[in-house]
Scaffold this motif. Sequence first.
Motif, short mmCIF file in Angstrom:
data_model
loop_
_atom_site.label_atom_id
_atom_site.label_comp_id
_atom_site.label_asym_id
_atom_site.label_seq_id
_atom_site.Cartn_x
_atom_site.Cartn_y
_atom_site.Cartn_z
N ILE A 84 0.87 -1.18 0.00
CA ILE A 84 0.00 0.00 0.00
C ILE A 84 0.91 1.23 0.00
N GLU A 86 1.03 5.14 0.60
CA GLU A 86 0.27 6.14 1.35
C GLU A 86 1.04 7.45 1.43
N GLN A 120 -1.43 -1.23 -4.16
CA GLN A 120 -2.67 -0.45 -4.10
C GLN A 120 -2.42 0.85 -3.38
#
Length: 150
Positions: A84, A86, A120
């Motif tokens: 992920i 971020e 993602q």
Amino acid sequence: MGDLEIRPATAGDVPAIVALLADDPLGAQRESPDDLTPYMAALDRLSHDPNQRLMVAEREGRVVGTLQLTLVPGLSRRGATRSIIEAVRIHADERGSGLGTRFVEWAVDESRRQGCQLVQLTSDASRTDAHRFYERLGFEASHVGFKRVL
């Protein structure tokens, strides 16, 4: 891209990282550069977690970008590990220079090196420019995300 270095963040980078996080309308509401105590505690937690990478992009001794990469082992997708991305932030002076592309591509490459099968990210619904940026890099808006503040 000159002498750009992508490296793990250190305690000395925290003021610059917080300034980047606070440098937009959403971040200005959430971040507090006046008190770095909670950010330093967070850096300590991140530094001790082998699945976390808090990174900075540095040029000529100045932090010009930051992102966090989290590795998430899982059972779904046949036991795949995903990552992920971020808190991607690029200094206002560097936007449009290609730094964001290079930084996100670094995160994708690092995810691949770590054996991830999927990368993602989420982006606030109001950040339409960011959505176009991620789509240009091959990300697909395939899900609807939900958050709950605790």
